[in-house]
Design a protein around this motif. Structure first.
Motif, PDB file in Angstrom:
ATOM      1  N   ALA A  48      41.309  45.299  30.360  1.00  0.00           N
ATOM      2  CA  ALA A  48      42.039  45.099  31.616  1.00  0.00           C
ATOM      3  C   ALA A  48      41.162  44.378  32.643  1.00  0.00           C
ATOM      4  CB  ALA A  48      42.521  46.435  32.167  1.00  0.00           C
ATOM      5  N   ASP A  49      39.905  44.807  32.763  1.00  0.00           N
ATOM      6  CA  ASP A  49      38.977  44.154  33.689  1.00  0.00           C
ATOM      7  C   ASP A  49      38.755  42.698  33.295  1.00  0.00           C
ATOM      8  OD1 ASP A  49      38.726  46.512  35.083  1.00  0.00           O
ATOM      9  OD2 ASP A  49      36.826  47.091  34.144  1.00  0.00           O
ATOM     10  N   TYR A  50      38.679  42.444  31.986  1.00  0.00           N
ATOM     11  CA  TYR A  50      38.436  41.077  31.528  1.00  0.00           C
ATOM     12  C   TYR A  50      39.625  40.176  31.850  1.00  0.00           C
ATOM     13  CZ  TYR A  50      37.181  37.196  28.484  1.00  0.00           C
ATOM     14  OH  TYR A  50      36.867  35.945  27.994  1.00  0.00           O
ATOM     15  N   LEU A  51      40.827  40.678  31.699  1.00  0.00           N
ATOM     16  CA  LEU A  51      42.005  39.881  32.049  1.00  0.00           C
ATOM     17  C   LEU A  51      42.002  39.550  33.542  1.00  0.00           C
ATOM     18  CD1 LEU A  51      44.853  41.601  29.988  1.00  0.00           C
ATOM     19  CD2 LEU A  51      43.570  39.526  29.422  1.00  0.00           C
ATOM     20  N   ASP A  52      41.610  40.519  34.364  1.00  0.00           N
ATOM     21  CA  ASP A  52      41.491  40.247  35.808  1.00  0.00           C
ATOM     22  C   ASP A  52      40.454  39.160  36.065  1.00  0.00           C
ATOM     23  OD1 ASP A  52      43.397  42.166  36.386  1.00  0.00           O
ATOM     24  OD2 ASP A  52      41.928  43.744  36.845  1.00  0.00           O
ATOM     25  N   HIS A  53      39.350  39.207  35.303  1.00  0.00           N
ATOM     26  CA  HIS A  53      38.307  38.184  35.431  1.00  0.00           C
ATOM     27  C   HIS A  53      38.844  36.801  35.071  1.00  0.00           C
ATOM     28  CE1 HIS A  53      34.569  35.974  34.839  1.00  0.00           C
ATOM     29  NE2 HIS A  53      34.932  35.745  33.594  1.00  0.00           N
ATOM     30  N   LEU A  54      39.611  36.717  33.988  1.00  0.00           N
ATOM     31  CA  LEU A  54      40.183  35.431  33.594  1.00  0.00           C
ATOM     32  C   LEU A  54      41.167  34.923  34.640  1.00  0.00           C
ATOM     33  CD1 LEU A  54      40.828  35.796  29.740  1.00  0.00           C
ATOM     34  CD2 LEU A  54      38.878  34.757  30.911  1.00  0.00           C
ATOM     35  N   ASP A  55      41.949  35.826  35.213  1.00  0.00           N
ATOM     36  CA  ASP A  55      42.873  35.433  36.283  1.00  0.00           C
ATOM     37  C   ASP A  55      42.115  34.832  37.459  1.00  0.00           C
ATOM     38  OD1 ASP A  55      45.670  35.638  35.955  1.00  0.00           O
ATOM     39  OD2 ASP A  55      45.526  37.813  35.869  1.00  0.00           O
ATOM     40  N   ALA A  56      41.028  35.488  37.860  1.00  0.00           N
ATOM     41  CA  ALA A  56      40.228  34.987  38.982  1.00  0.00           C
ATOM     42  C   ALA A  56      39.585  33.653  38.635  1.00  0.00           C
ATOM     43  CB  ALA A  56      39.159  36.023  39.350  1.00  0.00           C
ATOM     44  N   GLN A  57      39.116  33.522  37.393  1.00  0.00           N
ATOM     45  CA  GLN A  57      38.503  32.273  36.956  1.00  0.00           C
ATOM     46  C   GLN A  57      39.515  31.134  36.995  1.00  0.00           C
ATOM     47  OE1 GLN A  57      36.493  32.626  33.174  1.00  0.00           O
ATOM     48  NE2 GLN A  57      36.484  30.424  32.838  1.00  0.00           N
ATOM     49  N   ASP A  58      40.731  31.402  36.541  1.00  0.00           N
ATOM     50  CA  ASP A  58      41.759  30.366  36.571  1.00  0.00           C
ATOM     51  C   ASP A  58      42.126  29.994  38.003  1.00  0.00           C
ATOM     52  OD1 ASP A  58      43.974  28.751  35.265  1.00  0.00           O
ATOM     53  OD2 ASP A  58      45.142  30.086  36.549  1.00  0.00           O
ATOM     54  N   ALA A  59      42.228  30.985  38.884  1.00  0.00           N
ATOM     55  CA  ALA A  59      42.550  30.708  40.280  1.00  0.00           C
ATOM     56  C   ALA A  59      41.481  29.828  40.916  1.00  0.00           C
ATOM     57  CB  ALA A  59      42.693  32.016  41.054  1.00  0.00           C
ATOM     58  N   ALA A  60      40.211  30.106  40.610  1.00  0.00           N
ATOM     59  CA  ALA A  60      39.132  29.281  41.152  1.00  0.00           C
ATOM     60  C   ALA A  60      39.198  27.859  40.609  1.00  0.00           C
ATOM     61  CB  ALA A  60      37.780  29.920  40.810  1.00  0.00           C
ATOM     62  N   THR A  61      39.519  27.729  39.313  1.00  0.00           N
ATOM     63  CA  THR A  61      39.637  26.397  38.718  1.00  0.00           C
ATOM     64  C   THR A  61      40.768  25.605  39.366  1.00  0.00           C
ATOM     65  OG1 THR A  61      38.789  27.197  36.606  1.00  0.00           O
ATOM     66  CG2 THR A  61      40.053  25.156  36.567  1.00  0.00           C
ATOM     67  N   GLN A  62      41.914  26.253  39.564  1.00  0.00           N
ATOM     68  CA  GLN A  62      43.051  25.564  40.170  1.00  0.00           C
ATOM     69  C   GLN A  62      42.753  25.158  41.609  1.00  0.00           C
ATOM     70  OE1 GLN A  62      45.519  24.531  38.374  1.00  0.00           O
ATOM     71  NE2 GLN A  62      44.702  25.656  36.609  1.00  0.00           N
ATOM     72  N   LEU A  63      42.035  26.028  42.329  1.00  0.00           N
ATOM     73  CA  LEU A  63      41.663  25.702  43.705  1.00  0.00           C
ATOM     74  C   LEU A  63      40.736  24.490  43.730  1.00  0.00           C
ATOM     75  CD1 LEU A  63      41.657  26.352  46.727  1.00  0.00           C
ATOM     76  CD2 LEU A  63      39.772  27.965  46.305  1.00  0.00           C
ATOM     77  N   GLY A  64      39.772  24.469  42.799  1.00  0.00           N
ATOM     78  CA  GLY A  64      38.869  23.322  42.730  1.00  0.00           C
ATOM     79  C   GLY A  64      39.601  22.037  42.435  1.00  0.00           C
ATOM     80  N   ARG A  65      40.563  22.084  41.514  1.00  0.00           N
ATOM     81  CA  ARG A  65      41.324  20.881  41.187  1.00  0.00           C
ATOM     82  C   ARG A  65      42.152  20.412  42.383  1.00  0.00           C
ATOM     83  NH1 ARG A  65      43.562  22.665  35.168  1.00  0.00           N
ATOM     84  NH2 ARG A  65      41.593  22.288  34.051  1.00  0.00           N
ATOM     85  N   THR A  66      42.724  21.362  43.121  1.00  0.00           N
ATOM     86  CA  THR A  66      43.519  21.004  44.299  1.00  0.00           C
ATOM     87  C   THR A  66      42.646  20.320  45.340  1.00  0.00           C
ATOM     88  OG1 THR A  66      45.031  22.865  43.948  1.00  0.00           O
ATOM     89  CG2 THR A  66      44.942  21.935  46.163  1.00  0.00           C
ATOM     90  N   ARG A  67      41.448  20.836  45.548  1.00  0.00           N
ATOM     91  CA  ARG A  67      40.549  20.236  46.539  1.00  0.00           C
ATOM     92  C   ARG A  67      40.108  18.844  46.112  1.00  0.00           C
ATOM     93  NH1 ARG A  67      36.831  25.581  47.982  1.00  0.00           N
ATOM     94  NH2 ARG A  67      38.322  26.507  49.476  1.00  0.00           N
ATOM     95  N   VAL A  68      39.878  18.641  44.824  1.00  0.00           N
ATOM     96  CA  VAL A  68      39.503  17.314  44.333  1.00  0.00           C
ATOM     97  C   VAL A  68      40.639  16.329  44.560  1.00  0.00           C
ATOM     98  CG1 VAL A  68      39.016  15.968  42.247  1.00  0.00           C
ATOM     99  CG2 VAL A  68      37.803  18.106  42.660  1.00  0.00           C
TER     100      VAL A  68
END
Length: 301
Positions: free
Chosen positions: A271-291
């Motif tokens: 469960a913790d790992y899935l939360d980690h992947l969710d956060a990782q994806d959110a950070a990736t999407q934010l980075g792409r939006t800023r680029v």
């Protein structure tokens, strides 16, 4: 519901599920040959490729994995367990058919250099694949193969949209239909294993999910292929979460079970790992939006 049951004992307990699933698979699987989708429908070598670079990367990667998957070893104990060896043979034969069909398509459409493809295949055979299906690795292998087949099916579905070719669409659709049956077979075995040995099985699932890598990670040129596949939306972290992990975990009722015993700790880790992947994806999407915003601002200035 024992926690001390051995791996081969689990396999024997799964025998009724294996037999029922094999009978179902044989009833539902459609016989076909690569020539049904490629040579019979195309002017051999006379048409240019319509594939995007990402589609080529996805098809080459998946065919190398399919073509070089071993016919999994059968030690003495496992070979005595009912129809399990029969299923491994049929499954491996179907995967080989997929590889032959994709190879024929790529060569016929001049999407790849056949000599370079042959060299890549030889390199893959040298590197090898370590995915034993028997012995002490049984439960992890069942979970691993379920994920691998699910990932491959999603990749083929999304690759078809980038081929811009009705032949590729029909061929990949046929392969996906086979792979969906494979996913059903293996995911049903995992469900049955959770009833036989819930603690061991949920621990194996957690280990596989937390250490998962795309099939073919050790293949030559994989890093570039993975970048293209992710960039063009064929397979990325969000698809991994929403199209593979969460549906399978829901099917297995991982977060609903009350019989896990010591395996509950593994489920908490999962469960913790899935939360980690969710956060990782959110950070990736934010980075792409800023680029994108930065690029748009530069063009507007």
């Amino acid at each position: 519901m024992r926690s001390d049951i051995g791996q081969f004992a689990v396999l024997r307990e799964l025998l009724p599920t294996i037999e029922a699933n094999l009978a179902r698979h044989r009833a539902e699987a459609a016989p076909w040959e690569p020539a049904d989708y490629v040579r019979a429908e195309m002017y051999w070598g006379s048409r240019p490729s319509t594939l995007t670079e990402a589609a080529k990367a996805a098809l080459v990667t998946t065919l190398l994995v399919e073509q070089n998957i071993p016919l999994y070893r059968r030690d003495t104990a496992a070979s005595e367990v009912g129809v399990w060896p029969s299923w491994l043979t049929e499954w491996s034969d179907e995967r080989t058919r997929h590889a032959v069909a994709v190879t024929d398509y790529l060569v016929a459409t001049r999407s790849v250099d056949p000599v370079a493809l042959g060299r890549a295949r030889a390199q893959c055979m040298t590197v090898g694949f370590d995915a034993p299906m028997n012995g002490a690795h049984l439960l992890r292998s069942l979970a691993q193969v379920t994920l691998d087949e699910s990932v491959s099916s999603i990749c083929h579905r999304n690759t078809a949209a980038q081929c811009h070719d009705p032949v590729a669409d029909r061929l990949l659709g046929r392969i996906v239909a086979d792979q969906d049956l494979h996913v059903r077979f293996f995911s049903d075995l995992v469900s049955a294993a959770l009833e036989v040995a819930p603690s061991l099985t949920v621990t194996a699932i957690t280990e596989v999910v937390m250490n998962f890598q795309l099939p073919g990670t050790n293949l030559p040129g994989f890093a570039r292929s993975a970048m293209l596949i992710s960039r063009d939306g064929i397979y990325d972290l969000r698809r991994h979460l929403d199209d593979v992990l969460r549906p399978l975990l829901a099917q297995w009722r991982i977060f609903e079970r009350t019989d896990l015993g010591a395996g509950a700790r593994s489920r908490d880790q999962l469960a913790d790992y899935l939360d980690h992947l969710d956060a990782q994806d959110a950070a990736t999407q934010l980075g792409r939006t800023r680029v994108r915003e930065y690029s748009n601002a530069l063009r507007a200035s």
